[in-house]
Structure formats: structure tokens, C-alpha cells
Write an enzyme that holds these catalytic residues in place. Structure first.
Site, PDB file in Angstrom:
ATOM      1  N   TYR A  57      55.654 -17.291  39.040  1.00 21.50           N
ATOM      2  CA  TYR A  57      54.872 -16.068  38.848  1.00 21.50           C
ATOM      3  C   TYR A  57      55.571 -15.179  37.823  1.00 21.50           C
ATOM      4  O   TYR A  57      56.775 -14.915  37.938  1.00 21.50           O
ATOM      5  CB  TYR A  57      54.734 -15.312  40.165  1.00 21.50           C
ATOM      6  CG  TYR A  57      53.986 -14.002  40.032  1.00 21.50           C
ATOM      7  CD1 TYR A  57      52.618 -13.991  39.813  1.00 21.50           C
ATOM      8  CD2 TYR A  57      54.651 -12.777  40.120  1.00 21.50           C
ATOM      9  CE1 TYR A  57      51.924 -12.802  39.687  1.00 21.50           C
ATOM     10  CE2 TYR A  57      53.973 -11.583  39.995  1.00 21.50           C
ATOM     11  CZ  TYR A  57      52.602 -11.601  39.771  1.00 21.50           C
ATOM     12  OH  TYR A  57      51.923 -10.422  39.637  1.00 21.50           O
ATOM     13  N   LEU A  58      54.831 -14.757  36.810  1.00 21.15           N
ATOM     14  CA  LEU A  58      55.364 -13.868  35.776  1.00 21.15           C
ATOM     15  C   LEU A  58      54.881 -12.450  36.060  1.00 21.15           C
ATOM     16  O   LEU A  58      53.675 -12.176  35.999  1.00 21.15           O
ATOM     17  CB  LEU A  58      54.895 -14.319  34.386  1.00 21.15           C
ATOM     18  CG  LEU A  58      55.296 -15.737  33.958  1.00 21.15           C
ATOM     19  CD1 LEU A  58      54.766 -16.034  32.559  1.00 21.15           C
ATOM     20  CD2 LEU A  58      56.808 -15.912  34.010  1.00 21.15           C
ATOM     21  N   ASP A  84      42.525 -23.472  23.942  1.00 24.09           N
ATOM     22  CA  ASP A  84      41.474 -22.739  24.665  1.00 24.09           C
ATOM     23  C   ASP A  84      41.877 -21.266  24.715  1.00 24.09           C
ATOM     24  O   ASP A  84      41.949 -20.655  25.776  1.00 24.09           O
ATOM     25  CB  ASP A  84      41.291 -23.309  26.068  1.00 24.09           C
ATOM     26  CG  ASP A  84      40.064 -22.759  26.777  1.00 24.09           C
ATOM     27  OD1 ASP A  84      39.205 -22.143  26.106  1.00 24.09           O
ATOM     28  OD2 ASP A  84      39.958 -22.930  28.010  1.00 24.09           O
TER      29      ASP A  84
END
Length: 262
Positions: free
Chosen positions: A80-81, A172
Site C-alpha cells: 500500500y502506497l 493503459d
């Protein structure tokens, strides 16, 4: 599979209850302490391993991404950042440096755009590579829904696309796949391959979300030639075919505009 069971399978300790995060149209995403857990309902085989490969490929080329802790067919566990301030100038430096890199050849492992499977391919002339690897699979899948636009799409790639040289791509790169972390900008959910940077630029322009200052700094660091600018609608056709495939005929108007601008 629920996030706690996936963490247990990965041999990682859950610290705190799962907190749902926005996961787009494909995955269900939770934060569990220091981890992000991604799962999907009946994901196509290879979906999460392909995402992990793309993240590692970007990391190996100097891009900040969430670290991959575990991957399997059932899902993906990432670091998790912690969110941080938006820094568009820093993002421009990151992407200009990525796009300036030169690889030995155009190359794509079997992968996905969303959940749509794309074949592997390596080498050859750029226009044929892009058309055969990216456009034609989606064109075949959407042909009956295109209301006569199929032959017009085919005709777009009889003219060569500009070629600056094989560069690593996110693949993307819309605004939702940019995360401003505490340590700086990070990229998420890649559809990684080695191609021409116009592919990334086209997706960034298609739905907006990247402010003028980003484009000013990116253009100073790595100017965009006029022939690349003119080619962006032909790259956008690729993404719009994907939107027709996933979301229906409501995107035919945008597809026609991209064809007309090509």
C-alpha cells in the site's frame, strides 16, 4: 477469494480489517494494513500474473509502482502506497524518462487490456506490430457491433505509423492509473509492452485528466513531433474498440470521431 484468505495463502499477516478501495470495473480491491489485496470474480487465466509482470517491468525501468508481495491466479497482493500531494511536474519527469528509454525491439508478452486477452508478439515493423497485436483482436471481437465502421478501422493501418523507437509503455495510462503517493507519483494497473510512446500519449489525451502544466513539462523534456501528434487518433481507436467491447455502442460516436481525425 476474500482478502484475508488470500493474505493467509500468501503467508502474510493481516494487520487490521479489510477496507474496500476503488477497484474500477474489473477487480475488487481492499487495503489490509500495509497491503493492497486485489481479487476478481472469475478472472481470466493469467490476468493477475500479467499485471504483476507489468508492475515489475516498470519498476525495473525506474518507475515507482506498488511492490508485488504475492501473485496467483486468485489475486494479487501489493504494498500500500500512502497518498501524497499531486506533483504533475514530477510525473512529467517520470514519464518522459520512461518514454525516452530505448529497448532492443518491439515486444509484448501475452497480456490484457482490462480483461481482454492480447497475444504475445516480438519484433517487426511497428505499424504491423501494433495493428496485429493490439487492434485486430479487438476489431474481430467488436466487428458485429461497429455498424459498418470495421472496414474504416482496417484502412487506418495501411498507412505507416511514425516510429521514434521501441520504448517501454504503461499501456493503459488514463488518469485513474496514476497514484500520487507520499514518496512521489506512482503508476498502477499496467498493460505493459514495448512499443511507441504515442500509445501512452493517446490514452492520456483520450479522456483528459492531465493538466496543462504536465504537458508543458513533458513537452520540454521530450518534445512531441507533429507526426506523432497526428497519429494519436489512430492509437485512440485501439482504446475505443476496447470501450465498445466492454461498455457497448455508446462509444461508437467517439470511435467515429477518432477515425475521422486520423
Amino acid at each position: 477469494m476474500d482478502p484475508l484468505s488470500l493474505l493467509k495463502k500468501a503467508g502474510l499477516e493481516a494487520k487490521g480489517p479489510p477496507v474496500p478501495l476503488h477497484g474500477g470495473e474489473i477487480s475488487r480491491v481492499w487495503r489490509v494494513g500495509p497491503f493492497v489485496v486485489k481479487t476478481a470474480e472469475a478472472p481470466p487465466p493469467g490476468l493477475f500474473p500479467a499485471e504483476a509482470r507489468g508492475l515489475r517491468a516498470l519498476a525495473g525501468r525506474g518507475v515507482r509502482v506498488p511492490g508485488v508481495r504475492w501473485v496467483g491466479e486468485e489475486g494479487l497482493v501489493l504494498d500500500y502506497l500512502e497518498p501524497g500531494p499531486e506533483d504533475w511536474e514530477d510525473l512529467a519527469h517520470v514519464l518522459a524518462a520512461l518514454h525516452r528509454r530505448r529497448e532492443a525491439a518491439y515486444r509484448a508478452e501475452p497480456g490484457f487490456l482490462g480483461t481482454f486477452p492480447l497475444p504475445g508478439r516480438e519484433g517487426g515493423e511497428w505499424t504491423a506490430f501494433f495493428c496485429e497485436r493490439c487492434v485486430l483482436p479487438l476489431l474481430e471481437a467488436t466487428w458485429e457491433r461497429l455498424e459498418g465502421l470495421g472496414p474504416k478501422v482496417e484502412a487506418l493501418y495501411r498507412r505507416p505509423l511514425p516510429a521514434e523507437g521501441p520504448a517501454p509503455l504503461h499501456g493503459d495510462l488514463w488518469r485513474g492509473n496514476v497514484h500520487f503517493a507520499r514518496e512521489g507519483p506512482a503508476l498502477l494497473d499496467p498493460s505493459f509492452f514495448v512499443g511507441e510512446r504515442g500509445v501512452d500519449l493517446a490514452m492520456m489525451r483520450l479522456f483528459g485528466g492531465f493538466p496543462r502544466r504536465f504537458w508543458e513539462v513533458y513537452g520540454e523534456l521530450y518534445p512531441i513531433p507533429e507526426e506523432v501528434e497526428r497519429a494519436l487518433p489512430r492509437y485512440q481507436v485501439y482504446y475505443l474498440l476496447a470501450h465498445v467491447h466492454f461498455f457497448g455502442e455508446g462509444y461508437l460516436g467517439a470511435l467515429w470521431r477518432a477515425i475521422s481525425a486520423s
